[in-house]
Design an enzyme around this catalytic site. Structure first.
Site, mmCIF file in Angstrom:
data_model
loop_
_atom_site.group_PDB
_atom_site.id
_atom_site.type_symbol
_atom_site.label_atom_id
_atom_site.label_comp_id
_atom_site.label_asym_id
_atom_site.label_seq_id
_atom_site.Cartn_x
_atom_site.Cartn_y
_atom_site.Cartn_z
ATOM 1 N N ASP A 8 0.875 -1.181 0.000
ATOM 2 C CA ASP A 8 0.000 0.000 0.000
ATOM 3 C C ASP A 8 0.907 1.225 0.000
ATOM 4 O OD1 ASP A 8 -3.134 0.817 1.294
ATOM 5 O OD2 ASP A 8 -1.529 2.294 1.191
ATOM 6 N N ASP A 106 -3.983 2.402 -4.885
ATOM 7 C CA ASP A 106 -2.633 2.391 -4.293
ATOM 8 C C ASP A 106 -2.293 1.095 -3.567
ATOM 9 O OD1 ASP A 106 -3.935 2.705 -1.812
ATOM 10 O OD2 ASP A 106 -2.353 4.035 -1.068
ATOM 11 N N GLU A 107 -3.001 0.020 -3.905
ATOM 12 C CA GLU A 107 -2.762 -1.255 -3.223
ATOM 13 C C GLU A 107 -2.703 -2.407 -4.210
ATOM 14 O OE1 GLU A 107 -5.996 -1.840 -0.384
ATOM 15 O OE2 GLU A 107 -5.793 0.287 0.015
HETATM 16 P P1 TTP Z 1 -5.192 5.017 1.550
HETATM 17 O O1 TTP Z 1 -4.225 3.979 1.103
HETATM 18 O O2 TTP Z 1 -6.281 4.603 2.465
HETATM 19 O O3 TTP Z 1 -4.435 6.216 2.275
HETATM 20 P P2 TTP Z 1 -3.081 6.931 1.906
HETATM 21 O O4 TTP Z 1 -2.329 6.201 0.848
HETATM 22 O O5 TTP Z 1 -3.350 8.359 1.607
HETATM 23 O O6 TTP Z 1 -2.293 6.896 3.272
HETATM 24 P P3 TTP Z 1 -1.645 5.601 3.998
HETATM 25 O O7 TTP Z 1 -1.885 4.428 3.110
HETATM 26 O O8 TTP Z 1 -0.191 5.941 4.141
HETATM 27 O O9 TTP Z 1 -2.348 5.497 5.300
HETATM 28 O O10 TTP Z 1 -5.877 5.694 0.295
HETATM 29 C C1 TTP Z 1 -5.242 5.846 -0.964
HETATM 30 C C2 TTP Z 1 -5.690 7.128 -1.622
HETATM 31 O O11 TTP Z 1 -7.114 7.130 -1.772
HETATM 32 C C3 TTP Z 1 -5.386 8.353 -0.821
HETATM 33 O O12 TTP Z 1 -4.070 8.834 -1.060
HETATM 34 C C4 TTP Z 1 -6.436 9.320 -1.264
HETATM 35 C C5 TTP Z 1 -7.622 8.447 -1.601
HETATM 36 N N1 TTP Z 1 -8.596 8.527 -0.492
HETATM 37 C C6 TTP Z 1 -9.670 9.417 -0.612
HETATM 38 O O13 TTP Z 1 -9.822 10.079 -1.621
HETATM 39 N N2 TTP Z 1 -10.555 9.521 0.444
HETATM 40 C C7 TTP Z 1 -10.419 8.786 1.592
HETATM 41 O O14 TTP Z 1 -11.235 8.926 2.527
HETATM 42 C C8 TTP Z 1 -9.303 7.883 1.694
HETATM 43 C C9 TTP Z 1 -9.105 7.065 2.954
HETATM 44 C C10 TTP Z 1 -8.448 7.791 0.631
HETATM 45 MG MG MG Z 2 -2.109 4.149 0.965
HETATM 46 MG MG MG Z 3 -4.801 2.153 0.184
#
Ligand code: TTP
Ligand code: MG
Ligand code: MG
Length: 350
Positions: A8, A106-107
């Site tokens: 991720d 992103d995963e």
């Molecule tokens: P995540 O992987 O949940 O979060 P992140 O990558 O920003 O942070 P981390 O993994 O380090 O905790 O989400 C991936 C992307 O999805 C995030 O960069 C932006 C988008 N997103 C939203 O648009 N709204 C949201 O509520 C969340 C959680 C994520």
């Molecule tokens: Mg992330």
């Molecule tokens: Mg994610």
């Protein structure tokens, strides 16, 4: 024994912005839904870890974030760019030659096969290094005997981490965790488990499997297995990129299907506009209703062929969400298209 690697990206949208604006590194950075000239109106989509230290987080109103720090660095979201970065990262992962499942923008999960823990660690280190060198993006990786455990380990190793749970340590790892941490267990299932006296995965592992099956059907069996270190979910060979979703808080909470319907129409239109911008088709759709108690319900549908039809999305979206609108007040609704494909070379529905 096969191992699964789950990756991720760290603070993904904000990290993408840091990558192309290196001068903002080290400062708190927020990516929000509204354009910069109207930044106080939207919500935070994500923020870097400097901003998280100040208490800022995803879904927080941007106005509130600026109250915590009036000097925040702010970017309006740029899905197209984040989508491109995602595609590049996924292509890099795929090139390692393992079965690869793109889980979200992103995963991803990789089936590493039988390379053992040392081999897996080497692979993860190489991946982290290559993604940083090529794109300037940090990420976190979890490794375990199953996709769900690897994801849990990934969550716990953030940011910029690499965590491995060996099979012998799995039960101890799971034992104290809240049942809601199991993928597929939402608030409702968790509440029902809690009512049965089962709040941790450790207690779930010791529960009577027949009672679980009586209460949850086939899912009960899966829960029991998962709690006992048996993760039967496989890494699918799925290489579709992102999904495109739009959701919005209603002006007033409502139980009125008409209000929900007009919002779904508006959001569907925006989603299709984004789909068009990215030259994609979709095959899957889902809708979401978020209630005033902050629980939500989601419904999905998968078509047989790709399409870009706004009419279809609207009609099906409205149909899907109708059963979710009851006498419970709704505060937010959303629609999402998934299973996307580039328009070239795909067969379309209409
Ligand atoms: P995540 O992987 O949940 O979060 P992140 O990558 O920003 O942070 P981390 O993994 O380090 O905790 O989400 C991936 C992307 O999805 C995030 O960069 C932006 C988008 N997103 C939203 O648009 N709204 C949201 O509520 C969340 C959680 C994520
Ligand atoms: Mg992330
Ligand atoms: Mg994610």
């Amino acid at each position: 024994m096969t191992l699964v690697l789950f990756i991720d990206m760290d603070y993904f949208y904000a990290a993408c912005e840091e990558a192309r604006h290196p001068e903002v590194k080290g400062k708190p950075v927020v990516v929000g839904t509204a354009p910069p000239n109207d930044k106080l109106r939207g919500v935070v989509q994500t923020c870097n870890y400097e901003a998280r230290k100040l208490g800022i987080h995803s879904a927080m109103p941007t106005s509130q974030a600026f109250k915590l720090d009036k000097n925040l660095v702010y970017f309006g979201d740029d899905y197209k760019y984040y989508g491109e970065m995602s595609e590049k990262v996924m292509a890099l992962l795929k090139a390692y030659g393992h079965r690869t499942e793109v889980v979200s923008i992103d995963e991803a999960a990789l089936d590493l096969g039988e390379m053992g823990y040392d081999g897996a660690r080497g692979q993860a280190e190489a991946i982290k290094k290559e993604i940083m060198a090529k794109f300037g993006l940090p990420c976190t990786i979890g490794i375990s005997t199953g996709k769900i455990y690897a994801k849990m380990m990934c969550d716990e190793s953030k940011p910029n981490g690499l965590g491995i749970i060996e099979e012998k340590d799995l039960k101890a790892f799971l034992k104290g965790k809240d049942v809601i941490r199991i993928l597929g267990v939402g608030k409702k299932t968790a509440d029902r488990l809690n009512a049965m006296g089962i709040d941790t995965i450790g207690k779930l592992a010791k529960a009577d499997p027949n009672v679980l099956i009586d209460n949850f059907g086939i899912f009960g069996k899966e829960l029991y297995q998962l709690a006992n270190g048996i993760d039967t979910s496989r890494v699918e060979d799925k290489y579709t990129i992102l999904s495109i979703g739009r959701e919005r808080t209603l002006q007033k909470e409502t139980t009125d299907m008409k209000v929900v319907e007009s919002m779904i129409k508006e959001l569907a239109k925006e989603a299709i506009e984004e789909l068009n911008r990215q030259h994609l088709w979709f095959k899957g759709i889902s809708v979401k209703a978020k209630y005033t108690d902050f629980t939500d319900k989601i419904k999905n549908k998968q078509f047989n062929n790709y399409t870009d039809s706004l009419d279809l999305l609207t009609t099906e979206g409205v149909k899907l969400i109708r059963p979710l609108i009851t006498d419970r007040a709704v505060r937010k609704v959303g629609i999402r298209v998934s299973s996307l494909a580039k328009r070239e070379g795909q067969k379309k529905l209409s």
